[in-house]
Design a protein around this motif. Structure first.
Motif, PDB file in Angstrom:
ATOM      1  N   ARG A 195      55.608  29.284  58.600  1.00  0.00           N
ATOM      2  CA  ARG A 195      56.341  28.893  57.394  1.00  0.00           C
ATOM      3  C   ARG A 195      57.842  28.860  57.682  1.00  0.00           C
ATOM      4  O   ARG A 195      58.344  29.649  58.492  1.00  0.00           O
ATOM      5  CB  ARG A 195      56.064  29.875  56.241  1.00  0.00           C
ATOM      6  CG  ARG A 195      54.598  29.932  55.826  1.00  0.00           C
ATOM      7  CD  ARG A 195      54.210  28.721  55.002  1.00  0.00           C
ATOM      8  NE  ARG A 195      52.823  28.782  54.559  1.00  0.00           N
ATOM      9  CZ  ARG A 195      51.805  28.212  55.169  1.00  0.00           C
ATOM     10  NH1 ARG A 195      52.013  27.530  56.286  1.00  0.00           N
ATOM     11  NH2 ARG A 195      50.579  28.318  54.702  1.00  0.00           N
ATOM     12  N   ARG A 218      56.116  27.102  50.715  1.00  0.00           N
ATOM     13  CA  ARG A 218      55.190  28.216  50.600  1.00  0.00           C
ATOM     14  C   ARG A 218      55.543  29.313  51.589  1.00  0.00           C
ATOM     15  O   ARG A 218      55.881  29.032  52.738  1.00  0.00           O
ATOM     16  CB  ARG A 218      53.772  27.714  50.898  1.00  0.00           C
ATOM     17  CG  ARG A 218      52.724  28.296  49.957  1.00  0.00           C
ATOM     18  CD  ARG A 218      51.397  27.584  50.125  1.00  0.00           C
ATOM     19  NE  ARG A 218      50.509  28.403  50.906  1.00  0.00           N
ATOM     20  CZ  ARG A 218      49.475  27.950  51.581  1.00  0.00           C
ATOM     21  NH1 ARG A 218      49.222  26.672  51.579  1.00  0.00           N
ATOM     22  NH2 ARG A 218      48.713  28.760  52.246  1.00  0.00           N
ATOM     23  N   LYS A 221      51.670  35.182  53.524  1.00  0.00           N
ATOM     24  CA  LYS A 221      50.986  36.228  52.772  1.00  0.00           C
ATOM     25  C   LYS A 221      51.070  37.512  53.579  1.00  0.00           C
ATOM     26  O   LYS A 221      50.659  37.550  54.732  1.00  0.00           O
ATOM     27  CB  LYS A 221      49.528  35.840  52.530  1.00  0.00           C
ATOM     28  CG  LYS A 221      49.356  34.633  51.619  1.00  0.00           C
ATOM     29  CD  LYS A 221      47.885  34.310  51.407  1.00  0.00           C
ATOM     30  CE  LYS A 221      47.728  33.097  50.498  1.00  0.00           C
ATOM     31  NZ  LYS A 221      46.291  32.741  50.302  1.00  0.00           N
ATOM     32  N   GLN A 223      51.254  42.099  53.483  1.00  0.00           N
ATOM     33  CA  GLN A 223      51.065  43.389  52.828  1.00  0.00           C
ATOM     34  C   GLN A 223      52.091  44.371  53.385  1.00  0.00           C
ATOM     35  O   GLN A 223      52.574  44.224  54.514  1.00  0.00           O
ATOM     36  CB  GLN A 223      49.653  43.914  53.097  1.00  0.00           C
ATOM     37  CG  GLN A 223      48.529  43.035  52.587  1.00  0.00           C
ATOM     38  CD  GLN A 223      48.519  42.930  51.069  1.00  0.00           C
ATOM     39  OE1 GLN A 223      48.825  43.910  50.376  1.00  0.00           O
ATOM     40  NE2 GLN A 223      48.191  41.757  50.560  1.00  0.00           N
ATOM     41  N   ALA A 247      57.810  39.595  45.403  1.00  0.00           N
ATOM     42  CA  ALA A 247      56.914  38.643  44.725  1.00  0.00           C
ATOM     43  C   ALA A 247      57.617  38.187  43.451  1.00  0.00           C
ATOM     44  O   ALA A 247      58.455  38.892  42.892  1.00  0.00           O
ATOM     45  CB  ALA A 247      55.580  39.308  44.407  1.00  0.00           C
ATOM     46  N   GLY A 250      57.853  34.891  47.237  1.00  0.00           N
ATOM     47  CA  GLY A 250      57.567  34.981  48.668  1.00  0.00           C
ATOM     48  C   GLY A 250      58.742  35.397  49.520  1.00  0.00           C
ATOM     49  O   GLY A 250      58.654  35.366  50.754  1.00  0.00           O
TER      50      GLY A 250
END
Length: 433
Positions: A195, A218, A221, A223, A247, A250
């Motif tokens: 990205r 975008r 993703k 954690q 959040a 992103g």
């Protein structure tokens, strides 16, 4: 945190499977030469597996239990392949009655020698960690090219089975997979799963640089506790742990210490507006489930995953965060950590300043936290020497090794020669006393 048994078992099975077909091939053949042939096939399969791991595709991490563990296996597969190739070259693999040598066969023999010496040089560069990273990374790209030469050598030479036989097809599949993996890594970053981000802020915090960035489209993703590979303009990709996740847009943040040439350059020249290509996220550095009490230990820039953990903490599990720094002035995100400790439930921050208190010991750690090791789940991120000392000390006091969690964050590691030399020197010194 160790390599998943399934991943290890699949690698071992892949390397051992060719033995199924060798008894039938061995009828009337030279056993020593056949063993040499097997070593060559073993090396090809090991190198193909190493190439597949280097793709960093999602199934790789899932199969081996984390990209950090997969890279350790990647290293040892490469070293094992090199040993097998050297033995294959030393033990005569030639057999009589296999057919007439042609120009193609002679070229294949030359390709085999090229592959041997090229891989030997590159493996030495890999394990000699004093060689600069940028030189290692540039030469490491040639691994796939020498593997391709080795695959051509295998496919074109005279051997006691055909490429269309089960053994030939099996080994050929690994040759193709290894070459495809090599070709995949040669693709530009925008053609691989990655990205684009824009740097929105660059802030100095202690001895570190905090870099905030927003996705140009975008985002990845991720954690808390994970890392990604960041490629800044004019630099090679480097892994950094995410120190903050925002959040829903992103946005994310990494925090960077000056630990090498690239990070030194970025400390001096990086500004808001810079473009970044981000690949990831990776890692299995997650908080344990069902823990009675947690102890987080950070050494220097190793505070980064715990910043993200603390920001996400909503449970009531008691947590002690011990942050080891030279002095409070050098501590990254110290003010933010005090705020997080004040707002997060049951989170206590302990600052250990080595300049005044000395290196953190197990005794000092337990004295600060008043914790019983038998009740703890420990998470560590920082220098390996401190980790090993604390892990050993806590283990003696009842902490199970399964409850001491850490990531092997160094993508490039040696093979322990310095430790071996230090150990031998210590033993010699003890005997002479």
């Amino acid at each position: 945190m160790t390599l998943k048994p399934l991943g290890l078992a699949l690698c071992a099975l892949s390397l051992a499977t060719p033995l199924i077909w060798f008894p039938a091939i061995a009828q009337g053949r030279d056993a020593v030469a056949l063993f040499s042939q097997y070593l060559g096939i073993w090396a090809l399969i090991a190198m193909a597996l190493a190439q597949i791991i280097s793709t960093r595709l999602t199934p790789v991490e899932a199969l081996f239990g984390g990209l950090d563990r997969a890279y350790v296996l990647h290293k040892w597969l490469g070293i094992g392949a090199m040993v097998a190739i050297l033995l294959h070259d030393t033990i005569d693999a030639e057999m009589r009655g296999l057919g007439q040598e042609t120009l193609l066969v002679e070229v294949a023999e030359t390709a085999g020698e090229l592959s041997l010496y090229g891989l030997l040089i590159l493996v030495v560069i890999t394990i000699a960690t004093f060689i600069p990273y940028h030189l290692w990374r540039w030469t490491h790209r040639l691994m796939g090219a020498f593997f391709t030469a080795g695959a051509f050598h295998y496919l074109a030479i005279l051997k006691p089975f055909d490429n269309g036989d089960p053994l030939g097809l099996y080994t050929g599949v690994f040759c193709i997979l290894g070459i495809l993996a090599f070709a995949y890594r040669l693709l530009p970053s925008h053609l691989r799963p990655s990205r684009r981000y824009d740097v929105t802020a660059v802030t100095r915090t202690g001895n570190a640089l905090a870099i905030d960035m927003r996705p140009n489209g975008r985002g990845i993703k991720a954690q808390p506790g994970q890392f990604a590979f960041f490629q800044f303009e004019g630099e090679a990709p480097h892994p950094f742990t995410l120190s903050a996740l925002v959040a829903p847009d992103g946005s994310l943040r990494i925090s960077m210490a000056r630990l090498g040439d690239a990070t030194h350059r970025l400390h001096h020249r990086l500004q808001a507006g810079a473009k970044v290509q981000v690949e990831g996220a990776y890692g299995r550095f997650n908080r344990p489930r069902g823990a009675k009490r947690e102890l987080w230990i950070a050494g220097g820039i190793g505070i980064t995953p715990f910043l993200a953990w603390a920001a996400a903490k909503q449970d009531e599990t008691p947590v002690d965060l011990v942050y080891c720094v030279r002095s409070a002035d050098s501590a990254a995100h110290l003010e933010e950590l005090h705020t997080l400790a004040a707002n997060a439930p049951n989170l206590t921050l302990h600052l250990h300043e080595s300049a005044s208190a000395g290196r953190l010991t197990t005794e000092a750690l337990l004295d600060k936290t008043k914790a019983d090791p038998r009740d703890l789940h420990v998470a560590y991120c920082g220098p390996s020497a401190l980790r090993e000392a604390l892990q050993k000390g806590l283990s003696k006091r009842g902490l199970s090794q399964r409850r001491f969690h850490y990531e092997l964050f160094e993508i490039r590691t040696g093979i322990g020669l310095r430790k071996l030399a230090a150990h031998l020197q210590k033993r010699i010194t003890e005997r002479n006393v």
